[in-house]
Each structure stands twice: as C-alpha cells, then as structure tokens.
Design an enzyme around this catalytic site. Structure first.
Site, PDB file in Angstrom:
ATOM      1  N   LYS A  54      33.004  58.918  -9.649  1.00 15.90           N
ATOM      2  CA  LYS A  54      32.030  59.958 -10.239  1.00 15.90           C
ATOM      3  C   LYS A  54      32.552  60.355 -11.709  1.00 15.90           C
ATOM      4  O   LYS A  54      31.663  60.570 -12.858  1.00 15.90           O
ATOM      5  CB  LYS A  54      31.960  61.292  -9.397  1.00 15.90           C
ATOM      6  CG  LYS A  54      31.463  61.161  -8.260  1.00 15.90           C
ATOM      7  CD  LYS A  54      31.366  62.367  -7.348  1.00 15.90           C
ATOM      8  CE  LYS A  54      30.628  61.928  -5.688  1.00 15.90           C
ATOM      9  NZ  LYS A  54      30.792  62.754  -4.755  1.00 15.90           N
ATOM     10  N   GLN A  98      34.143  68.377  -4.099  1.00 14.30           N
ATOM     11  CA  GLN A  98      33.943  67.284  -2.971  1.00 14.30           C
ATOM     12  C   GLN A  98      34.145  68.013  -1.826  1.00 14.30           C
ATOM     13  O   GLN A  98      34.983  68.660  -1.359  1.00 14.30           O
ATOM     14  CB  GLN A  98      35.038  66.434  -3.549  1.00 14.30           C
ATOM     15  CG  GLN A  98      34.953  64.947  -2.871  1.00 14.30           C
ATOM     16  CD  GLN A  98      33.799  64.069  -2.877  1.00 14.30           C
ATOM     17  OE1 GLN A  98      32.959  64.479  -3.990  1.00 14.30           O
ATOM     18  NE2 GLN A  98      33.300  63.386  -1.947  1.00 14.30           N
ATOM     19  N   ASP A 121      25.144  69.143  -6.961  1.00 14.65           N
ATOM     20  CA  ASP A 121      25.129  68.666  -5.759  1.00 14.65           C
ATOM     21  C   ASP A 121      23.979  68.833  -4.669  1.00 14.65           C
ATOM     22  O   ASP A 121      23.779  68.226  -3.917  1.00 14.65           O
ATOM     23  CB  ASP A 121      26.543  68.664  -5.258  1.00 14.65           C
ATOM     24  CG  ASP A 121      27.394  67.732  -4.916  1.00 14.65           C
ATOM     25  OD1 ASP A 121      26.900  66.649  -5.233  1.00 14.65           O
ATOM     26  OD2 ASP A 121      28.202  67.795  -4.233  1.00 14.65           O
TER      27      ASP A 121
HETATM   28  N1  GUN Z   1      31.256  63.800   0.083  1.00 14.50           N
HETATM   29  C1  GUN Z   1      30.632  62.814   0.537  1.00 14.50           C
HETATM   30  N2  GUN Z   1      29.450  62.553  -0.067  1.00 14.50           N
HETATM   31  C2  GUN Z   1      29.707  63.678  -1.019  1.00 14.50           C
HETATM   32  C3  GUN Z   1      28.427  64.089  -2.091  1.00 14.50           C
HETATM   33  O1  GUN Z   1      27.650  63.651  -2.419  1.00 14.50           O
HETATM   34  N3  GUN Z   1      29.147  65.211  -2.660  1.00 14.50           N
HETATM   35  C4  GUN Z   1      30.018  65.945  -2.525  1.00 14.50           C
HETATM   36  N4  GUN Z   1      30.601  67.225  -2.943  1.00 14.50           N
HETATM   37  N5  GUN Z   1      30.827  65.590  -1.384  1.00 14.50           N
HETATM   38  C5  GUN Z   1      30.857  64.342  -0.847  1.00 14.50           C
END
Ligand code: GUN
Length: 293
Positions: A54, A98, A121
C-alpha cells in the site's frame, strides 16, 4: 467454452494512472499532495507485506506515505493516541489501521477514533452503518468490496434481480460486499460455516463472490454455467516445484471453474490490485474534500 478472464491488474493500472494525473494536477494547482498514514500494530508478516504494498503504490502515484509501526503489546490508549494525532495532522488526509489488530485491543474503539473525513478504508462504524442502510451514503466504501463491484461492472454483469451468493461473512469483505450487491438490487445470499449444501446454494448464483480463505474450495460443479465469479481469496499453498516452495491461490479452483463460468477474476491478479487502487482513490478524494470545505 472458457470464461472471460477479468484482468484486475489492467483495471487497477488504469485507475492508478488516473489518480497519478489528478495528484499531479492538485500539486500544480494547490501545492499540495494527498497524504496517507498507515498504522500497523504487531509484526504479522502478511499484514506487514500488505502495508508495504500500500505504501509503495501510494508513493508511485505521488501520494505522501506516513508509516507508523507499533509493537504488538501496545495499549489501547497508545493506539488511539496515535490515531488521534494523525486525525489532527493536516498533512494526513487518510488513515489506514491495518486489521486484524492484536486480540487485546478493541478494534471498534480504535476505528471510532478515525475522523470520518479521513476514513479511507471505510471501516469507521458510522460509514459501515450508513452502508448497511437504504438511502444513506457512506463517505467512503471499503476498498476490497468496492473492487469486487468494479470488476463485475467491467465484466458487464447485470445486477438488477440477479441471484448473488457471497461466500464468507467477514467485516472486511463478505458483509460489505453483500450490502453493496443489495444496493444494486441483487438478491443476496451470504454463506458461512453453518450453511447447509454450500455447492447447491452456490449453483444458483448468477454472481458468485468467494471470500472464505479456503484454497480452491469452489469447484466447477458449484458454479452455474455462465455465472460471474469473483475470487477474493488469497491462500498460500506448498508447492515444491517453485523456487520459494509455495505459491498463492484463490478460493476458487480457477482451472476447473473457468470452463463453466461466463467470467472469472483470477487470484492473484483479480481483486488484490483493485483493493490498493481503491485505497489510493479514496485518499485522493479525502484530500480533494479538504479543498472544497
Ligand atoms: N486487512 C485485510 N484487508 C484489509 C483492508 O482492506 N484494510 C485494512 N485496514 N485491513 C485489512
């Protein structure tokens, strides 16, 4: 007949190019770049790898990336304190915490400390609540489910009145994907570990979204001929024939199912790149919103 392969990498590349151009224009006009803060708590290798990707993709489109890593034993106050500081930082337009967080932390309370305008998110309880209701618009939509819908649109799926089956009821994918499909007037069934006759339920689907985390679980005889199949799964399996000794596969047995489906997104190369492109797009939108307010 073999299915149309939905190329998520190609769609995501196009979206990233559009974002890059918009970021450059923002910088030229306003002397400002979107900023994305990532927060990772603990040292789970898969989470670390996702966040690295990311951050790399952010930088490649000109978005500023602010990485924060906290130890696994961090307290609730420490994590919330960091998120609050990021919420007050004008250079940060989007905050990504995350998930999953270590078990001792209250995930909902942490997500609640993200300002709604920075919730790129889409997991803030208010945004999720709005997504679950008719006629209420969330400010941001979770990136993976949004990517699922975009790929279905790209492939020409009809949503209105379609039978859609979502395999998996996670907060991150299954639940929000089901809600997005309902908003598009599909009739949605969400399957989980207690569902009876999974293959029979899946066989009714015009649109099948697999997000359970079980390698190659969906077989050809689970799929209605001509169905649109989106594979969200990403599972590591042993493979001594590769250099690394393992490879990544989805929840769908791609080789089998592509002979039955009308269109199928592979994994890797389907939804994965779309998740990150969606995050970058939400971050750009969050930054653009500060210019309007
Ligand atoms: N863990 C797995 N996929 C995601 C996501 O798209 N965003 C976040 N914050 N955590 C994740």
């Amino acid at each position: 007949m073999s299915a149309k392969i939905i190329d998520g990498e190609a769609v995501a590349t196009r979206i990233r190019e559009e974002i890059k151009a918009a970021v450059e224009e923002m910088n030229a006009t306003h002397g400002m770049r979107p900023g994305l803060a990532t927060v990772i708590v603990g040292d789970d290798p898969a989470s670390a790898q996702y966040v690295r990707m990311k951050r790399n993709r952010s930088k490649k489109v000109g978005i500023e990336s602010f990485g924060h890593e906290l130890p696994a034993q961090s307290t609730q106050e420490e994590v919330e304190g960091l998120v609050r500081r990021l919420g007050d930082d004008p250079k940060v337009h989007g905050i990504l915490v995350q998930l999953p967080l270590p078990d001792h932390l209250d995930e909902e309370a942490v997500l609640n400390t993200i300002p709604l305008s920075k919730d790129v998110d889409g997991f803030h309880p208010v945004n999720i609540g709005r997504l679950a209701m008719k006629g209420r618009k969330p400010l941001f939509i979770p990136c993976t489910p949004a990517g699922v819908i975009t790929l279905l649109e790209e492939a020409g799926a009809e949503f209105d009145g379609a039978e859609a089956v979502v395999l998996g009821r996670s907060n991150i994918v299954g639940m929000p994907a089901a809600m997005l499909l309902i908003h598009r007037n599909a009739t949605v069934t969400v399957c989980h570990s207690r569902t009876k006759d999974l293959p029979g339920v899946c066989r009714k689907a015009d649109i099948l979204v697999a997000a359970v985390g079980r390698a190659k679980m969906v077989k050809a005889d689970w799929v209605k001929p001509g169905a649109f199949v989106i594979d969200v799964g990403s599972n590591r399996i042993d493979d001594p024939s590769t250099d690394k000794g393992y490879r990544w596969v989805g929840d769908v047995d791609f080789e089998e199912v592509k002979e039955v489906a009308g269109a199928i997104s592979p994994s890797p190369g389907g939804v994965g790149p779309m998740t990150i492109a969606g995050l970058l797009l939400n971050t750009l939108r969050a930054a653009q919103m500060t210019l309007k307010s």
